[in-house]
Design a protein around this motif. Structure first.
Motif, PDB file in Angstrom:
ATOM      1  N   VAL A  33      35.951  37.893  50.558  1.00  0.00           N
ATOM      2  CA  VAL A  33      36.583  37.132  49.745  1.00  0.00           C
ATOM      3  C   VAL A  33      36.797  37.796  48.220  1.00  0.00           C
ATOM      4  O   VAL A  33      35.888  38.654  47.947  1.00  0.00           O
ATOM      5  CB  VAL A  33      35.646  35.698  49.473  1.00  0.00           C
ATOM      6  N   ARG A  34      37.669  37.335  47.806  1.00  0.00           N
ATOM      7  CA  ARG A  34      37.914  38.038  46.187  1.00  0.00           C
ATOM      8  C   ARG A  34      38.094  36.693  45.278  1.00  0.00           C
ATOM      9  O   ARG A  34      38.974  36.043  45.195  1.00  0.00           O
ATOM     10  CB  ARG A  34      39.562  38.603  46.510  1.00  0.00           C
ATOM     11  N   ILE A  35      37.308  36.759  44.299  1.00  0.00           N
ATOM     12  CA  ILE A  35      37.360  36.083  43.120  1.00  0.00           C
ATOM     13  C   ILE A  35      38.360  36.816  41.910  1.00  0.00           C
ATOM     14  O   ILE A  35      37.976  37.676  41.479  1.00  0.00           O
ATOM     15  CB  ILE A  35      35.825  35.748  42.551  1.00  0.00           C
ATOM     16  N   TRP A  36      39.415  35.883  41.809  1.00  0.00           N
ATOM     17  CA  TRP A  36      40.467  36.569  40.856  1.00  0.00           C
ATOM     18  C   TRP A  36      40.461  36.025  39.672  1.00  0.00           C
ATOM     19  O   TRP A  36      41.392  36.304  38.687  1.00  0.00           O
ATOM     20  CB  TRP A  36      41.640  36.964  41.580  1.00  0.00           C
ATOM     21  N   ALA A  51      43.723  45.069  44.655  1.00  0.00           N
ATOM     22  CA  ALA A  51      42.770  44.456  43.688  1.00  0.00           C
ATOM     23  C   ALA A  51      42.931  45.052  42.291  1.00  0.00           C
ATOM     24  O   ALA A  51      43.081  46.126  41.911  1.00  0.00           O
ATOM     25  CB  ALA A  51      41.350  44.560  44.427  1.00  0.00           C
ATOM     26  N   SER A  52      42.642  44.177  41.235  1.00  0.00           N
ATOM     27  CA  SER A  52      42.485  44.400  39.790  1.00  0.00           C
ATOM     28  C   SER A  52      41.224  44.948  39.570  1.00  0.00           C
ATOM     29  O   SER A  52      40.287  44.451  40.368  1.00  0.00           O
ATOM     30  CB  SER A  52      42.811  43.179  38.966  1.00  0.00           C
ATOM     31  N   SER A  53      40.908  45.709  38.646  1.00  0.00           N
ATOM     32  CA  SER A  53      39.734  46.157  38.362  1.00  0.00           C
ATOM     33  C   SER A  53      38.751  45.057  38.104  1.00  0.00           C
ATOM     34  O   SER A  53      37.485  45.235  37.881  1.00  0.00           O
ATOM     35  CB  SER A  53      39.751  47.289  37.114  1.00  0.00           C
ATOM     36  N   THR A  54      39.049  43.910  37.523  1.00  0.00           N
ATOM     37  CA  THR A  54      38.307  43.016  37.202  1.00  0.00           C
ATOM     38  C   THR A  54      38.106  42.073  38.360  1.00  0.00           C
ATOM     39  O   THR A  54      37.309  41.151  38.180  1.00  0.00           O
ATOM     40  CB  THR A  54      38.928  42.133  35.945  1.00  0.00           C
ATOM     41  N   ASP A  55      38.803  42.109  39.394  1.00  0.00           N
ATOM     42  CA  ASP A  55      38.511  41.150  40.629  1.00  0.00           C
ATOM     43  C   ASP A  55      36.835  41.489  40.941  1.00  0.00           C
ATOM     44  O   ASP A  55      36.650  42.692  41.048  1.00  0.00           O
ATOM     45  CB  ASP A  55      39.425  41.592  41.727  1.00  0.00           C
ATOM     46  N   LEU A 100      31.730  44.580  47.102  1.00  0.00           N
ATOM     47  CA  LEU A 100      32.209  45.529  47.635  1.00  0.00           C
ATOM     48  C   LEU A 100      33.301  46.542  46.492  1.00  0.00           C
ATOM     49  O   LEU A 100      33.665  45.819  45.493  1.00  0.00           O
ATOM     50  CB  LEU A 100      33.604  45.243  48.710  1.00  0.00           C
ATOM     51  N   ASP A 101      33.554  47.805  46.684  1.00  0.00           N
ATOM     52  CA  ASP A 101      34.181  48.501  45.665  1.00  0.00           C
ATOM     53  C   ASP A 101      35.681  48.185  45.401  1.00  0.00           C
ATOM     54  O   ASP A 101      36.115  48.384  46.534  1.00  0.00           O
ATOM     55  CB  ASP A 101      34.027  50.362  45.905  1.00  0.00           C
ATOM     56  N   THR A 102      36.090  47.685  44.482  1.00  0.00           N
ATOM     57  CA  THR A 102      37.668  47.012  44.411  1.00  0.00           C
ATOM     58  C   THR A 102      38.368  48.283  44.212  1.00  0.00           C
ATOM     59  O   THR A 102      39.744  48.163  44.775  1.00  0.00           O
ATOM     60  CB  THR A 102      37.535  46.434  42.914  1.00  0.00           C
TER      61      THR A 102
END
Length: 390
Positions: free
Chosen positions: A136-139, A11-15, A3-5
Motif C-alpha cells: 500500500v502507498r500513503i501518498w 513513487a515520490s520520495s515523500t510517499d 519498503l524503499d520508495t
C-alpha cells in the motif's frame, strides 16, 4: 514493513510504501465471503489489506495504543455499506481512504466520514492499494477542516474531494504536527444529524436490507441515511438483514436455545445457575439461565450480566455489572446505564458508584418486542452500541 520508495519508479520520495503482511492477505481472502454482493466483498478486501499494513506500521512506529474504531468486529457492517476505516491514536482519529485508482489527482472521501459527527476524523489519509504487488502507498493527507472548507462536494456519489495539490504529500509532517502542535484545530464544525425513531429505523432496514440494492447509501436522503448508520445497533441490523441472517440480538431466543454466533463473537455467553437456597434444603433445583458478557475497562476485566427475574419470559430484567476478579470492587465513578432502542433515557435507568462497590445494577420492566441499549462509563474497550431485543 516500510519498503524503499527508490525501487518504485512511480513513487515520490515523500510517499510511504508499506508491505502488506502475508497473514493479512490470507485473512482477507478468508473473510471475503461475509458480504451481500461482489462490490461490497471487493471493497472489504481492499480495506482489510489497507488496514493490515497501516495498523501494524502505526503500532510499531507511532504508538502501540493505535486501535480500530469502533471495534474490529464491527468493520464488516461498515464495509458492506461504505468505503473507509477509522483508527484512534490517543485523542486523534485517522480515517484511511483506500483506493486502487492509478489516478492520484485527488482524494475522494465518502460523505459519511465527513458529515456524521460520531464518524468524523481529524485527518484523512489517501491510500493506494496494490493487492497483486502486495503493498500500500500513503501518498498524502489532509485535515477534516481543510476537506470540509476547501473540498468539493459531489452530490452524484456523495463524496468530498480535494485536489492533490491541496493535500500534504509527506506523511512524516503529520507525525511532527501531532508532536509540536497537539492543540491545533483539525475539525470543522458540522451540524448534528437528527435521531430516527425505532419505527423509522425498522422501516428503512426492511427497505435497504434487500441485497439487490447495491448502493443503499444513495437510496435515501443523507440525513435519514446518516441517522440510521450512526447508530451502531441499527447499522449492524442492516448489515445482517442484507446477508439474510436471522435475528441475532433476541435475548429470549438466547435463553431458549443458545446465544447467536454474532453475539458470541463479541463476547456474549450463557450459563445455568443452580438456585442454591433450594439445594441447601434438599429440594429439586431449577437452573436459572444467566447471560453474561466479559468487558475490558481501564485495564481490568468486568462482567455484565442479564438476569431474568422469575420465569424465562418475565417482564423484569436485571442488568448487573461486577468485577470479574474474586473480591475485587467496581471503582467509584463507574456508571451502568440503560437506554431505549433509540438511545433515550427513562426513569431510574442508571446506577452510579459514588465509592467503590461490589456491583452496579439496574432493573427494567419490558414489554414483548421492546429493546434496550446498555452503556457503561468509562466505556469498555471496543465498545459499540448493541440493541438487545426482548
Amino acid at each position: 514493513m516500510i519498503l524503499d520508495t527508490t525501487i518504485f519508479t512511480f513513487a515520490s520520495s515523500t510517499d510511504l510504501v508499506l508491505e502488506i503482511p502475508i497473514i493479512t492477505q490470507n485473512q482477507a481472502d478468508l473473510n471475503n465471503q461475509a458480504f451481500s454482493n461482489a462490490s461490497s466483498r471487493y471493497q472489504a478486501y481492499i480495506n482489510e489489506l489497507c488496514l493490515g499494513a497501516i495498523l501494524l506500521w502505526l503500532q510499531e512506529d507511532w504508538t502501540p495504543q493505535t486501535k480500530v474504531w469502533p471495534t474490529t468486529t464491527a468493520l464488516p457492517s461498515f464495509w458492506e455499506l461504505v468505503n473507509g476505516i477509522a483508527l484512534t491514536l490517543d485523542t486523534t482519529r485517522l480515517v484511511l481512504v483506500p483506493s486502487e485508482a492509478i489516478d492520484l489527482s485527488e482524494l475522494r472521501v465518502p460523505q459519511e466520514w465527513v458529515d456524521i459527527p460520531s464518524w468524523v476524523g481529524d485527518y484523512y489519509l489517501a491510500v493506494q492499494v496494490e493487492p497483486d504487488e502486495g503493498y500500500v502507498r500513503i501518498w498524502g493527507y489532509c485535515s477534516h477542516e481543510k476537506l470540509k472548507t476547501q473540498g468539493s462536494y459531489d452530490v452524484s456519489d456523495r463524496t468530498y474531494s480535494l485536489d492533490a495539490t491541496d493535500i500534504i504529500n509527506d506523511i512524516s509532517v503529520l507525525a511532527m504536527a501531532r508532536q509540536l502542535c497537539p492543540e491545533e484545530p483539525t475539525r470543522s464544525p458540522i451540524a448534528e444529524i437528527p435521531s430516527l425513531s425505532p419505527q423509522q429505523a425498522e422501516n428503512l432496514i426492511a427497505r435497504l436490507g434487500n441485497p439487490e440494492i447495491l448502493t443503499p447509501r444513495q437510496e435515501i436522503p443523507f440525513q435519514l441515511w446518516g441517522g440510521l448508520i450512526q447508530h451502531g445497533g441499527w447499522r449492524q441490523n442492516l448489515y445482517q438483514r442484507r446477508l439474510g441472517l436471522p435475528e441475532q440480538w433476541s435475548v429470549l431466543q438466547w435463553l431458549q436455545s443458545r446465544v447467536s454466533q454474532v453475539a458470541e463473537a463479541v463476547g456474549w455467553g450463557s450459563f445455568d445457575l443452580q438456585l442454591s437456597a433450594a439445594g441447601a434444603r434438599g429440594e429439586d433445583t431449577q437452573p436459572s439461565t444467566i447471560l453474561s458478557r466479559r468487558l475490558a475497562i481501564a485495564g481490568q476485566i468486568y462482567e455484565l450480566l442479564i438476569i431474568p427475574q422469575g420465569e424465562p419470559d418475565a417482564t423484569i430484567w436485571r442488568f448487573e455489572l461486577r468485577n470479574a476478579a474474586i473480591g475485587a470492587a467496581i471503582p467509584g465513578g463507574f456508571k451502568l446505564r440503560l437506554l431505549t432502542g433509540d438511545l433515550q433515557p427513562f426513569p431510574n435507568n442508571e446506577d452510579v458508584a459514588a465509592t467503590a462497590v461490589e456491583q452496579l445494577c439496574v432493573e427494567v420492566a419490558l414489554e414483548a418486542g421492546e429493546s434496550i441499549v446498555w452503556e457503561i462509563e468509562p466505556f469498555p474497550d471496543d465498545y459499540n452500541w448493541e440493541i438487545l431485543k426482548f
